[in-house]
Scaffold this active site. Structure first.
Site, short mmCIF file in Angstrom:
data_model
loop_
_atom_site.label_atom_id
_atom_site.label_comp_id
_atom_site.label_asym_id
_atom_site.label_seq_id
_atom_site.Cartn_x
_atom_site.Cartn_y
_atom_site.Cartn_z
N ASP B 51 9.34 5.20 -49.85
CA ASP B 51 10.15 4.10 -49.33
C ASP B 51 10.59 3.16 -50.43
O ASP B 51 9.86 2.26 -50.84
CB ASP B 51 9.41 3.33 -48.23
CG ASP B 51 10.35 2.30 -47.59
OD1 ASP B 51 11.52 2.22 -48.00
OD2 ASP B 51 9.91 1.60 -46.68
N ARG B 52 11.78 3.40 -50.93
CA ARG B 52 12.37 2.57 -51.97
C ARG B 52 13.60 1.85 -51.43
O ARG B 52 14.52 1.51 -52.19
CB ARG B 52 12.78 3.44 -53.17
CG ARG B 52 11.60 3.96 -53.96
CD ARG B 52 10.91 2.84 -54.70
NE ARG B 52 9.88 3.34 -55.60
CZ ARG B 52 9.04 2.55 -56.25
NH1 ARG B 52 9.09 1.24 -56.07
NH2 ARG B 52 8.14 3.05 -57.05
N THR B 53 13.59 1.63 -50.12
CA THR B 53 14.76 1.01 -49.49
C THR B 53 15.05 -0.36 -50.07
O THR B 53 16.20 -0.72 -50.28
CB THR B 53 14.52 0.89 -47.97
OG1 THR B 53 13.70 1.96 -47.54
CG2 THR B 53 15.84 0.93 -47.23
N CYS B 68 16.51 13.09 -45.06
CA CYS B 68 15.24 13.69 -44.65
C CYS B 68 15.08 13.43 -43.16
O CYS B 68 15.08 12.26 -42.72
CB CYS B 68 14.09 13.06 -45.42
SG CYS B 68 12.45 13.55 -44.81
N ASN B 69 14.97 14.50 -42.38
CA ASN B 69 14.87 14.35 -40.93
C ASN B 69 13.57 13.69 -40.51
O ASN B 69 13.56 12.79 -39.67
CB ASN B 69 14.97 15.72 -40.25
CG ASN B 69 16.36 16.30 -40.30
OD1 ASN B 69 17.18 16.02 -39.45
ND2 ASN B 69 16.65 17.11 -41.31
N THR B 70 12.47 14.13 -41.12
CA THR B 70 11.16 13.63 -40.71
C THR B 70 11.07 12.11 -40.93
O THR B 70 10.51 11.39 -40.09
CB THR B 70 10.05 14.35 -41.51
OG1 THR B 70 10.25 15.77 -41.39
CG2 THR B 70 8.68 14.02 -40.96
N ALA B 71 11.67 11.64 -42.02
CA ALA B 71 11.63 10.21 -42.33
C ALA B 71 12.37 9.37 -41.29
O ALA B 71 12.18 8.15 -41.23
CB ALA B 71 12.22 9.95 -43.72
N THR B 112 10.47 20.50 -39.30
CA THR B 112 9.04 20.38 -39.59
C THR B 112 8.29 20.10 -38.30
O THR B 112 8.87 19.60 -37.32
CB THR B 112 8.76 19.20 -40.56
OG1 THR B 112 9.17 17.99 -39.93
CG2 THR B 112 9.50 19.37 -41.88
N LYS B 151 10.36 24.05 -50.70
CA LYS B 151 9.96 22.89 -51.49
C LYS B 151 9.34 23.31 -52.82
O LYS B 151 9.45 22.61 -53.82
CB LYS B 151 8.95 22.03 -50.71
CG LYS B 151 9.60 21.16 -49.63
CD LYS B 151 8.56 20.32 -48.92
CE LYS B 151 9.15 19.48 -47.80
NZ LYS B 151 10.01 18.37 -48.27
N CYS B 182 15.64 20.32 -40.74
CA CYS B 182 14.87 19.85 -41.90
C CYS B 182 15.80 20.13 -43.07
O CYS B 182 16.39 21.22 -43.14
CB CYS B 182 13.57 20.64 -42.05
SG CYS B 182 12.76 20.35 -43.65
#
Lengths: 221, 221
Positions: B51-53, B68-71, B112, B151, B182
């Site tokens: 998390d570098r938002t 990224c879907n999971t995020a 995922t 990955k 994903c």
């Protein structure tokens, strides 16, 4: 907070497709088995204001990669001003070529007119006694046109054939290796279309970054 | 100082290869004829601290893409906290699927286990009356394994075949479209290997960013 490795800054955008290509090469060059083993990267890709080196410094970059050959005319000055190590793509390429086996002494350069005129490859390669072979003026105009087409997103068969033909005229004049000396060139020049090795500075830079930052890669836990 | 467009923030690194793939799709989706017409991009790709938002906000990003879907389970909360618009990949994908012609009502999801369990696609797709078909538990375990292999940088023929086979079992159960849910999946699942359309959220997100920022693209001068 988990242990973290060096933060790699990428100064991109010149051009954008070549920047994406470099970033992909950097990922592939990293010997990571999980996401967490990959390099930490911050990238500025602003084609309207190319010099964002200060922003990379402010972001905490420990070293910076600039995947653009033409911009390397300014790299030593920027490095001095900003105080962050910039891995020099052209120096790394000259070193790569000097280490080739069997050894070569005649190197063809396909690059922008700006890079050719700046003499960067000529300077670096002459330090190890290499001779640079350049396209003729009409060929150089064609190389510039092809780079422009790639920047415009057009990578078509005609361009692939033409850039390979120009490379081969330099091979016929004695070149033992062809430097894809503009980061757009690898997007259109396929090594399998050239009868001598093609040195890809973007790939060499990616590997140099990994080698430099690699000692601090996070080990698999 | 030339006029500049919106600054697009990319929160990447989860995983790195998918981030590179997204950035390449963003470049290709941009209708630019010159470097200067391309979007201004700042990217944080830090797999160790995802998390570098805040850093993107500090850099001045006007909108943020998270490939990224999971995020996306965290995206609404982050958007609220940071106060910068985050283009919601799953919402955009649901909209894309709802606009498909001919219309579809049964959607296969390859993602995922985290994304499947978070129910993000199920929620968004149910709003327009779509039914989500999921792999069986053993198939889901295989999907997870395949994502892990991608990955780790291994995209081999065996994986291509296997993911396409799993997609086809969902088609046999009635799916009219397969969501590559994903961002690693499009790196291994080729649309030509599946007998129904494949929706690629990474591509859809790239196009949504261009559409959103597109009005401020710098016109050719």
């Amino acid at each position: 907070v988990p242990p973290t490795g060096l933060l790699v800054g990428i100064l991109g955008g010149m051009g954008p497709a070549a920047t994406a290509d470099f970033y992909e090469k950097l990922i592939k060059a990293t010997p990571a088995r999980t996401d967490q083993e990959h390099l930490r990267v911050v990238m500025w890709a602003d084609p309207t204001v190319p010099d964002r080196t200060e922003a990379l410094k402010d972001a905490g970059a420990d070293l910076i990669a600039v995947p653009c050959n033409t911009a390397h005319a300014f790299v030593p000055r920027i490095e001095l001003q900003v105080g962050v190590r910039i891995i020099h793509m052209i120096e790394e390429t000259a070193r790569h070529i000097d280490a080739m086996s069997p050894p070569v002494d005649r190197v063809a350069l396909l690059a922008t007119t700006g890079t050719v005129k700046a003499g960067l490859y000529q300077d670096w390669l002459s330090r190890t006694g290499k001779k640079v072979l350049l396209p003729t003026a009409p060929e150089q105009a064609e190389v510039s046109r092809i780079i422009g087409e790639v920047k415009a997103g057009r990578v078509v068969t005609e361009l692939r054939h033409r850039i390979a033909e120009i490379a081969e005229t330099l091979v016929a004049r004695g070149a033992q290796v062809v430097v894809a000396g503009c980061t757009e060139i690898p997007l259109v020049l396929r090594p399998e279309d050239v009868s001598v090795p093609v040195a890809d500075p973007s790939q060499i830079l990616a590997e140099a970054v990994v080698a430099e930052a690699g000692g601090t890669l996070i080990p698999q836990r």
